[in-house]
Each structure stands twice: as structure tokens, then as C-alpha cells.
Design a protein around this motif. Structure first.
Motif, mmCIF file in Angstrom:
data_model
loop_
_atom_site.group_PDB
_atom_site.id
_atom_site.type_symbol
_atom_site.label_atom_id
_atom_site.label_comp_id
_atom_site.label_asym_id
_atom_site.label_seq_id
_atom_site.Cartn_x
_atom_site.Cartn_y
_atom_site.Cartn_z
ATOM 1 N N GLY A 79 7.746 -14.629 6.632
ATOM 2 C CA GLY A 79 6.146 -14.475 6.216
ATOM 3 C C GLY A 79 5.858 -13.596 5.439
ATOM 4 N N PRO A 80 4.493 -13.388 4.898
ATOM 5 C CA PRO A 80 4.265 -12.270 4.165
ATOM 6 C C PRO A 80 4.221 -10.987 4.978
ATOM 7 C CG PRO A 80 2.606 -14.109 3.992
ATOM 8 C CD PRO A 80 3.783 -14.357 5.267
ATOM 9 N N MET A 81 4.429 -9.759 4.159
ATOM 10 C CA MET A 81 4.515 -8.613 4.682
ATOM 11 C C MET A 81 2.927 -8.228 5.003
ATOM 12 S SD MET A 81 7.086 -6.383 2.137
ATOM 13 C CE MET A 81 7.854 -7.707 0.908
ATOM 14 N N ARG A 82 2.850 -7.232 5.932
ATOM 15 C CA ARG A 82 1.437 -6.630 6.150
ATOM 16 C C ARG A 82 1.120 -5.675 5.078
ATOM 17 N NH1 ARG A 82 -1.321 -8.029 11.402
ATOM 18 N NH2 ARG A 82 -0.350 -9.910 11.951
ATOM 19 N N GLN A 83 0.082 -5.592 4.657
ATOM 20 C CA GLN A 83 -0.441 -4.343 3.548
ATOM 21 C C GLN A 83 -2.035 -4.284 3.904
ATOM 22 O OE1 GLN A 83 -0.729 -5.038 -0.844
ATOM 23 N NE2 GLN A 83 0.715 -3.146 -0.725
ATOM 24 N N SER A 84 -2.354 -3.248 4.290
ATOM 25 C CA SER A 84 -3.562 -2.736 4.467
ATOM 26 C C SER A 84 -4.678 -3.044 3.293
ATOM 27 C CB SER A 84 -3.926 -1.577 5.361
ATOM 28 O OG SER A 84 -3.552 -0.567 4.664
ATOM 29 N N PRO A 85 -5.803 -3.115 3.471
ATOM 30 C CA PRO A 85 -6.668 -3.020 2.337
ATOM 31 C C PRO A 85 -6.598 -1.572 1.698
ATOM 32 C CG PRO A 85 -7.898 -3.833 3.803
ATOM 33 C CD PRO A 85 -6.661 -3.690 4.511
ATOM 34 N N GLU A 86 -6.494 -0.665 2.442
ATOM 35 C CA GLU A 86 -6.132 0.792 1.990
ATOM 36 C C GLU A 86 -4.991 0.910 1.150
ATOM 37 O OE1 GLU A 86 -6.903 0.040 5.219
ATOM 38 O OE2 GLU A 86 -9.054 0.350 4.935
ATOM 39 N N GLU A 87 -3.987 0.460 1.567
ATOM 40 C CA GLU A 87 -2.544 0.461 0.856
ATOM 41 C C GLU A 87 -2.754 -0.208 -0.557
ATOM 42 O OE1 GLU A 87 0.752 0.704 4.675
ATOM 43 O OE2 GLU A 87 -0.155 -1.225 4.289
ATOM 44 N N LEU A 88 -3.231 -1.558 -0.330
ATOM 45 C CA LEU A 88 -3.581 -2.121 -1.590
ATOM 46 C C LEU A 88 -4.231 -1.277 -2.703
ATOM 47 C CD1 LEU A 88 -3.581 -4.700 -3.302
ATOM 48 C CD2 LEU A 88 -5.619 -5.658 -2.079
ATOM 49 N N GLU A 89 -5.362 -0.615 -2.281
ATOM 50 C CA GLU A 89 -6.239 0.099 -2.799
ATOM 51 C C GLU A 89 -5.482 1.501 -3.609
ATOM 52 O OE1 GLU A 89 -9.582 0.228 -4.906
ATOM 53 O OE2 GLU A 89 -9.188 -1.042 -2.898
#
Lengths: 249, 573
Positions: free
Chosen positions: A132-142
Motif C-alpha cells: 500500500g501507499p507510504m504514510r506521509q504527514s501533511p507537514e512532511e508533504l509541506e
């Protein structure tokens, strides 16, 4: 339309089949109030001179094809309003690139630089689709998101004083792209890219002119990416000295 | 001497479908050599303009059954159900692959991929990266493709002909736009991935490059174009330019109002969207807006009448976070700020449900020839595509066709090069003859304008028998006039006039199939709304349309729809 106005377009022409050097040609164009610079070029192509060559496609500032020099400044011609110019508008090909013809420049050199920074996710072990997809927090994306907004329009290369002197300089968009992947929480390739960035003609060749960020039509701020990449490349190198295990070669 | 380049698989088009096919091919067999031929640099491909998202089941309250049913119902029961079943099952792994390759999907607070509501979908299953999903998917695929040395790019090379010998496709003839030379790029399988043909119409969301090239290439070699009458009007384009304002605006809660300030999808049940309101399917909402304007409820503007898309109640924070591109587009191209003002919009040609007739593998009836993405009809979209299904479609069927093309290439021999070389030499001579062809009494822009006008009046949101018939006649005349277009540019280097002339021929071929197929379908289904025949007629028309090229004029045929899982029923929301 009611208030049709005319503007003179002074367009740089060059056909390697017949010209030794570029020349300019003037066209008088009836312009509509809502037109962008690109609309006038398309009018010339369709109604005045079908031999004019320029690139364009999306006309909504996302495909990145139509970067040109407008009154001496690098602009995305589909995004910049004609109303911000006077009666005479000069359109030329982007500087710091070889010209193929008229307003069309050669991008192969850029494509090589682009590939050089390894613009893809690097992982020691690739994740299986079944996991499945990896987790990435909205902060990490930012952390990296705005560096992923580059449309490769080349305006930053046209504006960069270092590229002007050293055509081999890796340049703003390519560095920003490599840095974007290094900042991505899913990526493990920062070490490889730091080694690339410590090479000649890369991040340390940048002279802090900031011109790249000023002309960027998508607010990517490549200058910030270059500065951050410099710092990371240095810290990574220093860490290698302290922890010999991680040192290169 | 004509240059002949040799690869195993040749892919025409470098958008999402072409890139996905290329990656799948080299993943299936790392020894395979892939030519990726595009008339632009791949990152300029029109996938870049897609905004709202890509659909795949992701939530606990969702299922393949629901995604499948929504898609079948959206297609007005003309989608092939086996194809749709495969699509919905493969959608999540394909979007997951893109996640692994770095696509910056928007996230929930817990780090999982966020999904949003979209038209005709019963739950939130549209994955998104703010409102630049096509842009991010394209760049992710393009950048990921650079890992593979076996994918060899031919940028700014315009394919003008398929090379066919002994009943099989063997490669392409490609005009190098930069040098002016025509060369052969041979391969034992060819995948067409050239996208749609929106530029056949005067008012479209499509970029300048969307001229139906792959459809026309296949058509001229005797492959049928399928379901071409189904042209999707996106409900919300900016007047004047036709620039797309994504359906995600309505997915996030945007509302449509007429000149009287009436939310017409709510007040007028006859529009058929039920409680879905602004999240009804595109065909129905486009018709509703069109009828509002026709009833005098439009707002008068410089570029004709329009209605309002209102986002002001959503608040600056949400708009800046989820719909930043919409803010940029509305401010730059419509002069309005959606934070405080409604956006003027009207329906605009967006997508071709039809395309090259293929099976579920993307294979056509011509051995070795595959088609994927918008240029193909597999057929999962039937008479009306649901928003956010097409980006996923590019991945699911791009990957499948890429793998199958490798299988085909491995099982086929190279054959003789000589007849192919001769074909390319003839093609080069033809193009040389066209370049700077001063004689001719027709103007390229004039013929092009007449074609787009014929399509708008004959094959618009509502169609009438007389106007469709007149469009087919006009297009047949334009095809003849096209041979008499004068060209002024004699240069071999980056001659965009000759490319435009070749694109015009492609568009006229494709446009003619649209008009011919539309005229044959004497019912209303999905995006095909025929004034004289307002109802759906399953007894006579529950079939795909096929149009074949014949020198004397297009030949019409039909083909069964794959049913079996979901029974056709009245399409009500």
C-alpha cells in the motif's frame, strides 16, 4: 469587440536555413483587452505570417512551453497580460539557450541536467505495491511541495547570471528538482544527490543573485532550494568527516 | 538515405498513458528497447492540464462493486463491463505505484492519502494532489521514466504514418520537427497514446496539441474508431478561453447559480441530478447549464452567456489549500477572485469518450498495434466518462498494453526492412512536397475555423438531424479543400506550419467520424443528446458505433456492448 487597440510587436526572427544572424520583424496587431502576449503571437501566426515559429500548448500556465523574452524579461507568454505593456512589445527567444529558430530554443542541454540530479525516489529496498501507499504527514508533504511545482519553463535559466557565463552550470530548476526529492520523506537518495551537488558547476557555483526566484511564474523559489541544497551538501560532507563510516570513497 | 532506427516497442505520445506503457514495458522485460516518440517534450503533454484527481477505491465505505456500478451508470450502460471490472480492481495498485514513485498526493492528518468527492461517484474515491493532479502525475511518471536507459526518447518528432506490412504494424514514419527529416522508427509493436481531439472544436479545454493524431493514424490504416459520437462537455470552462475550472470545485462544495441567483440544479428536478446536485455527472450538468442559458437565465458577458460557479462560502483557507490552481486561473484568466466573487463558467468540449477500437489489452484489429489513454476506446467510458476516471485509466490500461506489447514484440519476427524503407521514402517525399507548397487557393486557418464551426453547430451539447447531416457534408468538402491549402513556410527547421497542416488533416478525419457516428445514433444516451430522439433506446442502440475509413467516405458499423454484471436500467440520480 469595441475598444480594439493596435500594438506593434517587434519579434526576433532566425531561420538557420537562410539567416546568418537573427533579425527583427515588426507586426501590427489589433489586440483585445483581455489578451496575453501569446494571443498576439498566435494572431500573427494565424493571420499575418504563418512562417513565425513559436512553441505553445496549454495556454493556462502549466505546460511550460511558451517561455520567451518579453521587453527584455523572461516571461511565460500565456500568463502575462498585454495590458501591462505599452504600444510596442519586443518578443525574443529565451537567452542562455541555443536558438533553433525564431522564438524556439534548444532544451536538450537542460534535459541532461535534469536527469543528472536523479529526479526520482531512491530507496534501498523498493516497497511492494501490496504494502500500500507510504504514510506521509501533511507537514512532511509541506517540506518539499512547493519545489515540486516547477513546470520546466526555463525562465530561471534565462535569468540566471551564472548560466550566462557558465552554460554547464546545473542551474536553478534542476537543483530545485533534485532537492525536492531529497526533502521527500519517502526518499533515501539525499546522500547520492549531495555527492552530485558537491561536484563542480552545481550548487556552489550559484552566486546568490536570486534572479531565478524573481522570474519564476509558479513561485517555486529555486534560489531557496539552491541555498538549502548547499547547506545540506556541506553538512553531509562534514558528517562524513566526523563519522568516517559515511565518508565517500 | 532514409535513417532507420530500430526498437522493440514504439510508443507514440509521452503523456500519462504513453509513459506508463513505457515503464510497464521495460519492467516486464529489462532487455526490451522502447522508443518514446512525442511531438512535444513529454512534460508538455496535455495530461499536465488535468486538475481534479484520479479515482480508485481507497476507503472502508467503498468497494469495487460501487466504483464499477458508478462507472457503468455514468457510461449510460454503454461501457464494457468486463473492462470496467478490471479497471476498478487495478485502480488502487496503479495509484499506489505512483505514490511509491513520488507523486505528492494530498494527505489526511494521519498520513494516509486523502480522497475527495467527484461527480457521479457515490463516495470520496478521487485521489488528489491539490488541484494539479495531472501535472503531478505527468511529472512523476516522466521523472521516474528517466531511471530506465532502455526507454529512448524521441522528443519533438511528429508521427505522420504507421508502417504496415503483411497485415501487421512494423513501426512509424516520424517527422523530426527540429531538423525537417522524416525517418523510420521500427518496432514489432506500436502503442498509440496521443490523447484526445478537442481542437476539432472551437471552444475546448484542450491544449493546442490535441489534434487526434493517433486516432487518425489508426483510422487511415483501416482500424475502426469506436463511439466517436460521444464528446464530453465539461460543465465549467472559462468563457472566451475555455480554460478548465476543475470539477473538484464542486467536489469541495462549489455551487452553480443562474442570473436570477437561483441554484437551478436544486430548484429544477427535471435536470435529473437528484440529490447529487452539483455532483451529478458531466453530461447532465452541461445540459442543465445549456438549458438555463437558452431559457434566458444566463449572464451576459463579452464571450456570450454564462452562469456562476460560486466558491465564496468555502473560505480562503480551504481554497488556498485544496484549489490553489483554480485561484490562479480565475484571477489570471477571468479577472475574478473566487475567494470573494463567483467564477463565470460555461460548458466546454473536454474529452472524447470514443477512440481507437481496442480490446481489454489495448490491442486493435491490426496486428501489433495498441492504443491507450484518451485516444483509445477500450471501452470503459461508454457514452459519458465520470470525472477522475480518465487519469487512472491512463495508468491501468497503459500498463496492461505495455506488457502485452512486449509479449507481442517477443513473439514476432523483424521481417524485411526494404518495404518499410520504401514507405518512409514515399512519406518523406510527400512531406517535402507539402513544405512551402505555395500553390493552392485555401488558407489553413480558414479551413480549420470552418471545421471547428461545423463541429460546434453539428455536434454540440444538443444535436439535431439536419445540423449533423450538414456537418458531415461540410467535413467531406473540407477534406477535399484541405488538399488545396497553400503553405508559405519553406524552412525545414521547426516548421510549425507544416505540422499544423498535417494536424488539420488528422482533425478533419476524426471530426468526420464524430459527425457520421452521431447521425447514426437516433437516440439520446450519455453525452449524445439528440433533439428529435430525446429518450434512450436500448432495443435499437445498445451497441458501440464503429466508423471505418474508406476512400469514398466513412463506413459505419456496430459492435456489441459487454454486459452481464449490471443490467441496463433507467439512469436516474
Amino acid at each position: 469587440m469595441s475598444d480594439v487597440q493596435k500594438k506593434t510587436f517587434v519579434v526576433t526572427r532566425f531561420d538557420p536555413d537562410r539567416d546568418q544572424v537573427p533579425k527583427t520583424q515588426s507586426y501590427e496587431v489589433p489586440v483585445e483587452p483581455d489578451w496575453k502576449v501569446l494571443d498576439a503571437l498566435n494572431f500573427i501566426k494565424d493571420h499575418i505570417d504563418p512562417t513565425l515559429s513559436h512553441r505553445w500548448s496549454c495556454r493556462m500556465a502549466v505546460c511550460g512551453s511558451c517561455g520567451m523574452l518579453v521587453n527584455g524579461e523572461p516571461k511565460l507568454t500565456c500568463k502575462v497580460a498585454l495590458s501591462s505593456y505599452g504600444d510596442t512589445v519586443e518578443v525574443a527567444p529565451l537567452p542562455n539557450f541555443p536558438v533553433i529558430r525564431d522564438l524556439v530554443v534548444e532544451l536538450d542541454g537542460f534535459m541532461e541536467k535534469f536527469e543528472h540530479v536523479k529526479p526520482w525516489i531512491i530507496r534501498a529496498k523498493e516497497r511492494a505495491v501490496e504494502d500500500g501507499p507510504m504514510r506521509q504527514s501533511p507537514e512532511e508533504l509541506e517540506e518539499f511541495k512547493h519545489f515540486s511545482m516547477c513546470i520546466n519553463c526555463m525562465l530561471c535559466y534565462a535569468a540566471c547570471p551564472v548560466v550566462a557565463n557558465e552554460p554547464e552550470f546545473l542551474g536553478p530548476a534542476a537543483i530545485a528538482l533534485g532537492h525536492r526529492y531529497s526533502l521527500d520523506s519517502r526518499d533515501e537518495g539525499a546522500g547520492e544527490r549531495n555527492r552530485i551537488f558537491r561536484g563542480e558547476g552545481t550548487v556552489f557555483a550559484c552566486s546568490y543573485a536570486n534572479e531565478c526566484s524573481e522570474v519564476c511564474p509558479k513561485n517555486v523559489d529555486p534560489a531557496a532550494a539552491v541555498n538549502q541544497a548547499k547547506l545540506k551538501a556541506v553538512i553531509d560532507w562534514a558528517a562524513g568527516l566526523v563519522l568516517p563510516r559515511r565518508a565517500e570513497e | 538515405m532514409t535513417e532507420v532506427l530500430r526498437h522493440d516497442v514504439v510508443i507514440v505520445g509521452g503523456g500519462a498513458a504513453g509513459l506508463r506503457a513505457a515503464i510497464a514495458a521495460v519492467e516486464a522485460d529489462p532487455g526490451i528497447s522502447v522508443a518514446l516518440v512525442s511531438k512535444v517534450y513529454p512534460m508538455r503533454s496535455h495530461t499536465v492540464s488535468a486538475e481534479g484527481g484520479a479515482a480508485a477505491v481507497a476507503r472502508d465505505d467503498d468497494s469495487f462493486e460501487m466504483h464499477g456500478y458508478d462507472t457503468v451508470k455514468g457510461s449510460d450502460f454503454l461501457g464494457d463491463q468486463d473492462v470496467i471490472q478490471y479497471f476498478v480492481e487495478q485502480a488502487p495498485p496503479e495509484l499506489t505505484r505512483l505514490e511509491h514513485w513520488g507523486c505528492p498526493w494530498s494527505r489526511n492528518a494521519d498520513g494516509t492519502v486523502a480522497t475527495r468527492a467527484f461527480g457521479g461517484m457515490t463516495t470520496k474515491r478521487t485521489w488528489y494532489a491539490a488541484d494539479k493532479v495531472g501535472f503531478h502525475m505527468l511529472h512523476t511518471l516522466f521523472q521516474h521514466s528517466m531511471r530506465f536507459d532502455r526507454i529512448v526518447r524521441y522528443d519533438e518528432q511528429f508521427v505522420t504514418k504507421l508502417l504496415v506490412e503483411d497485415g501487421a504494424v512494423r513501426g512509424v514514419a516520424a517527422l523530426d520537427i527540429r531538423q525537417g527529416e522524416v525517418r523510420a522508427i521500427l518496432g514489432r509493436a506500436v502503442i498509440l497514446a496521443t490523447g484526445g481531439a478537442g481542437k476539432c472544436f472551437p471552444f475546448t479545454t484542450n491544449g493546442n496539441i490535441k489534434t487526434g493524431d493517433g486516432m487518425a493514424l489508426a483510422y487511415r490504416e483501416g482500424v475502426a474508431l469506436k463511439d466517436m459520437e460521444f464528446v464530453q462537455y465539461h460543465p465549467t470552462g472559462l468563457p472566451g478561453t475555455g480554460i478548465l475550472i476543475t470539477e473538484a470545485t464542486r467536489g469541495e462544495g462549489g455551487r452553480l447559480f443562474n442570473a436570477r441567483g437561483e441554484r437551478f440544479l436544486e430548484t429544477k428536478p427535471e435536470y435529473g441530478v437528484g440529490s447529487k446536485l452539483e455532483l451529478g455527472p458531466r453530461d447532465m450538468i452541461s445540459r442543465a447549464i445549456f438549458q438555463e442559458i437558452r431559457a434566458g437565465n444566463g449572464i451576459q458577458g463579452t464571450f456570450g452567456e454564462y452562469v456562476h460557479l460560486d466558491l465564496t462560502h468555502l473560505g480562503r483557507e480551504l481554497l488556498e489549500k485544496r484549489l490553489p490552481f483554480v485561484l490562479e486561473l480565475a484571477r489570471t484568466y477571468a479577472g475574478v477572485d473566487p475567494v470573494t466573487q463567483p467564477i463565470p463558467i460555461r460548458p466546454v468540449v473536454h474529452y472524447m469518450m470514443g477512440g481507437v477500437d481496442t480490446d481489454i489489452d489495448g490491442a486493435t484489429e491490426l496486428a501489433g498495434l495498441y492504443a491507450v489513454g484518451e485516444c483509445a476506446a477500450h471501452s470503459m467510458n461508454g457514452a459519458n466518462r465520470l470525472g477522475s476516471n480518465s487519469l487512472t485509466e491512463c495508468l491501468v490500461f497503459g500498463a496492461r498494453a505495455g506488457r502485452h506489447a512486449v509479449g507481442h514484440a517477443k513473439d514476432s519476427g523483424d521481417g524485411s526492412e526494404d518495404p518499410l524503407r520504401r514507405q518512409v521514402e514515399e512519406e518523406a517525399a510527400r512531406i517535402d512536397g507539402l513544405r512551402g507548397r505555395a500553390k493552392g487557393s485555401e488558407k489553413l486557418t480558414q479551413v480549420r475555423d470552418e471545421m471547428t464551426q461545423a463541429m460546434e453547430s453539428g455536434c454540440g451539447v444538443y444535436r439535431e438531424q439536419a445540423s449533423m447531416r450538414s456537418a458531415t457534408e461540410t467535413l467531406a468538402q473540407l477534406r477535399r479543400r484541405c488538399a488545396d491549402v497553400a503553405l508559405e513556410d519553406r524552412s525545414r527547421v521547426f516548421n510549425t506550419e507544416i505540422v499544423a497542416a498535417l494536424e488539420l488533416v488528422n482533425m478533419i478525419d476524426v471530426a468526420e467520424t464524430v459527425a457520421v457516428a452521431a447521425l447514426q445514433r437516433r437516440e439520446s444516451r450519455g453525452a449524445h443528446a439528440c433533439s428529435e430522439f430525446p429518450g434512450r433506446n436500448d432495443r435499437e442502440f445498445l451497441h458501440h458505433s464503429l466508423v471505418y475509413y474508406e476512400p469514398a467516405g466513412p463506413r459505419f458499423d456496430k459492435k456489441d456492448v459487454a454486459l452481464g454484471r449490471w443490467e441496463p436500467e433507467e439512469r436516474k440520480y
